[in-house]
Motif scaffolding. Structure first.
Motif, PDB file in Angstrom:
ATOM      1  N   ASN A  19      53.043  52.956  37.677  1.00 16.90           N
ATOM      2  CA  ASN A  19      52.639  51.682  37.095  1.00 16.90           C
ATOM      3  C   ASN A  19      51.693  50.947  38.044  1.00 16.90           C
ATOM      4  OD1 ASN A  19      54.202  52.092  34.818  1.00 16.90           O
ATOM      5  ND2 ASN A  19      55.955  50.965  35.627  1.00 16.90           N
ATOM      6  N   CYS A  20      50.504  50.584  37.540  1.00 12.15           N
ATOM      7  CA  CYS A  20      49.477  49.955  38.369  1.00 12.15           C
ATOM      8  C   CYS A  20      49.180  48.544  37.895  1.00 12.15           C
ATOM      9  CB  CYS A  20      48.163  50.741  38.307  1.00 12.15           C
ATOM     10  SG  CYS A  20      48.315  52.506  38.560  1.00 12.15           S
ATOM     11  N   ILE A  21      48.745  47.705  38.838  1.00 14.55           N
ATOM     12  CA  ILE A  21      48.131  46.438  38.469  1.00 14.55           C
ATOM     13  C   ILE A  21      46.778  46.353  39.165  1.00 14.55           C
ATOM     14  CG2 ILE A  21      50.286  45.215  38.028  1.00 14.55           C
ATOM     15  CD1 ILE A  21      49.911  43.790  40.727  1.00 14.55           C
ATOM     16  N   ILE A  22      45.844  45.658  38.529  1.00 15.53           N
ATOM     17  CA  ILE A  22      44.511  45.433  39.085  1.00 15.53           C
ATOM     18  C   ILE A  22      44.400  43.957  39.441  1.00 15.53           C
ATOM     19  CG2 ILE A  22      42.032  45.461  38.606  1.00 15.53           C
ATOM     20  CD1 ILE A  22      42.583  47.716  36.578  1.00 15.53           C
ATOM     21  N   VAL A  23      44.164  43.675  40.713  1.00 11.85           N
ATOM     22  CA  VAL A  23      44.019  42.286  41.168  1.00 11.85           C
ATOM     23  C   VAL A  23      42.554  42.119  41.573  1.00 11.85           C
ATOM     24  CG1 VAL A  23      44.890  40.496  42.702  1.00 11.85           C
ATOM     25  CG2 VAL A  23      46.388  42.390  42.008  1.00 11.85           C
ATOM     26  N   GLU A  24      41.787  41.506  40.696  1.00 10.18           N
ATOM     27  CA  GLU A  24      40.325  41.487  40.856  1.00 10.18           C
ATOM     28  C   GLU A  24      39.752  40.359  40.012  1.00 10.18           C
ATOM     29  OE1 GLU A  24      36.892  41.728  41.778  1.00 10.18           O
ATOM     30  OE2 GLU A  24      37.696  43.663  42.472  1.00 10.18           O
ATOM     31  N   ASP A  25      38.829  39.556  40.576  1.00  5.43           N
ATOM     32  CA  ASP A  25      38.265  38.429  39.828  1.00  5.43           C
ATOM     33  C   ASP A  25      36.877  38.713  39.269  1.00  5.43           C
ATOM     34  OD1 ASP A  25      37.152  38.469  42.386  1.00  5.43           O
ATOM     35  OD2 ASP A  25      36.811  36.307  42.404  1.00  5.43           O
ATOM     36  N   GLU A  26      36.346  39.929  39.494  1.00  2.00           N
ATOM     37  CA  GLU A  26      35.038  40.293  38.950  1.00  2.00           C
ATOM     38  C   GLU A  26      35.232  41.193  37.719  1.00  2.00           C
ATOM     39  OE1 GLU A  26      32.647  42.108  41.931  1.00  2.00           O
ATOM     40  OE2 GLU A  26      33.048  40.538  43.418  1.00  2.00           O
ATOM     41  N   PRO A  27      34.856  40.729  36.524  1.00  2.00           N
ATOM     42  CA  PRO A  27      35.085  41.502  35.293  1.00  2.00           C
ATOM     43  C   PRO A  27      34.486  42.909  35.337  1.00  2.00           C
ATOM     44  CG  PRO A  27      34.459  39.257  34.753  1.00  2.00           C
ATOM     45  CD  PRO A  27      34.283  39.403  36.237  1.00  2.00           C
ATOM     46  N   LEU A  28      33.311  43.080  35.913  1.00  2.00           N
ATOM     47  CA  LEU A  28      32.694  44.409  35.958  1.00  2.00           C
ATOM     48  C   LEU A  28      33.504  45.358  36.850  1.00  2.00           C
ATOM     49  CD1 LEU A  28      28.873  43.579  36.161  1.00  2.00           C
ATOM     50  CD2 LEU A  28      30.164  44.462  34.212  1.00  2.00           C
ATOM     51  N   ALA A  29      34.041  44.827  37.933  1.00  2.00           N
ATOM     52  CA  ALA A  29      34.870  45.645  38.826  1.00  2.00           C
ATOM     53  C   ALA A  29      36.169  46.040  38.139  1.00  2.00           C
ATOM     54  CB  ALA A  29      35.156  44.879  40.120  1.00  2.00           C
ATOM     55  N   VAL A  30      36.734  45.121  37.348  1.00  2.00           N
ATOM     56  CA  VAL A  30      37.956  45.430  36.590  1.00  2.00           C
ATOM     57  C   VAL A  30      37.683  46.560  35.592  1.00  2.00           C
ATOM     58  CG1 VAL A  30      39.623  44.550  34.907  1.00  2.00           C
ATOM     59  CG2 VAL A  30      38.905  43.108  36.811  1.00  2.00           C
TER      60      VAL A  30
END
Length: 234
Positions: free
Chosen positions: A3-14
């Motif tokens: 199970n992963c989570i993505i912690v990122e504030d740049e939509p393209l990087a997400v």
């Protein structure tokens, strides 16, 4: 399934991370996304998170400081456009440190490292430990404590036998925190069933004296109050 989570504030990087993760559909599953540390903290508290893709440059609290603040740290892969934090990232026992833009080839190597490092897994009241080139089945009731020793884990058993495995104490913490084990120090996680005496600075497990780390004192005291609530205190 991890199970992963993505912690990122740049939509393209997400989007890029989601596309890379989707190629591992039988091994990785995204269970949440966060744009900042507070959202990420909520996910970790409410989801079963095995792996965190963590950006470093975020608003309010950067990824390095956020990971430092967590007692229960999921496996973490840092994602950033800056090389400057690499040493500090690995000191926090990050699995890997990926520089943006993240190519799939480099992402693949990071995930391969994650899968290779999963040598311990919980199975009812047993764990499988890879030691001396073999997988050994060990009952949780046999284990007195785990001790981090660099890139290895020392497992002390009730017969005074010690096992050495290539793993990290943070992996064990996420697996065994509901099995009566508690981390009381940066280097130690103990089996609470073997506690014979304790104070705010030290725990005795029979003849073994284990220090309580400063940042773990409050959590340990709360844990002991919880398991001692039905006991008679004189």
């Amino acid at each position: 399934m991890i199970n992963c989570i993505i912690v990122e504030d740049e939509p393209l990087a997400v989007t890029l991370l989601e596309n890379h993760i989707a190629k591992f559909e039988t091994a990785l599953k995204v269970v949440g996304k966060a744009a900042n540390a507070m959202e990420a903290y909520h996910l970790i508290q409410t989801k079963n998170v095995d792996l965190m893709f963590l950006d470093i440059q975020m608003p309010h609290l950067n990824g390095i400081d956020f990971l430092k603040s967590l007692h229960h740290k999921p496996k973490t892969i840092f994602t950033t456009a800056y090389r400057d934090f690499a040493i500090e990232g690995f000191e926090l026992e990050a699995v890997d440190y990926l520089l943006k833009p993240i190519t799939f080839d480099r992402f693949f190597k990071a995930i391969e490292r994650v899968l290779r490092n999963i040598t311990l897994h919980s199975e009812n009241d047993f764990i499988m430990i890879k030691t001396d080139g073999m997988h050994r089945k060990v009952s949780l009731s046999e284990i007195i404590y785990f001790e981090s020793q660099g890139n290895d884990i020392k497992i002390l058993l009730i017969n005074n036998e010690s096992l050495i495995s290539k793993s990290k104490i943070t992996e064990l913490e996420s697996l065994l925190s509901t099995k009566g084990f508690i981390r009381i120090h940066r280097s130690f996680m103990i089996n609470s069933h073997y506690i014979t005496a304790f104070n705010s600075n030290e725990v005795l497990l029979g003849v073994h004296h284990i220090p309580v780390g400063r940042s773990y004192k409050n959590e340990f005291e709360a844990f002991m109050k919880l398991i001692s609530k039905n006991s008679i205190n004189l």
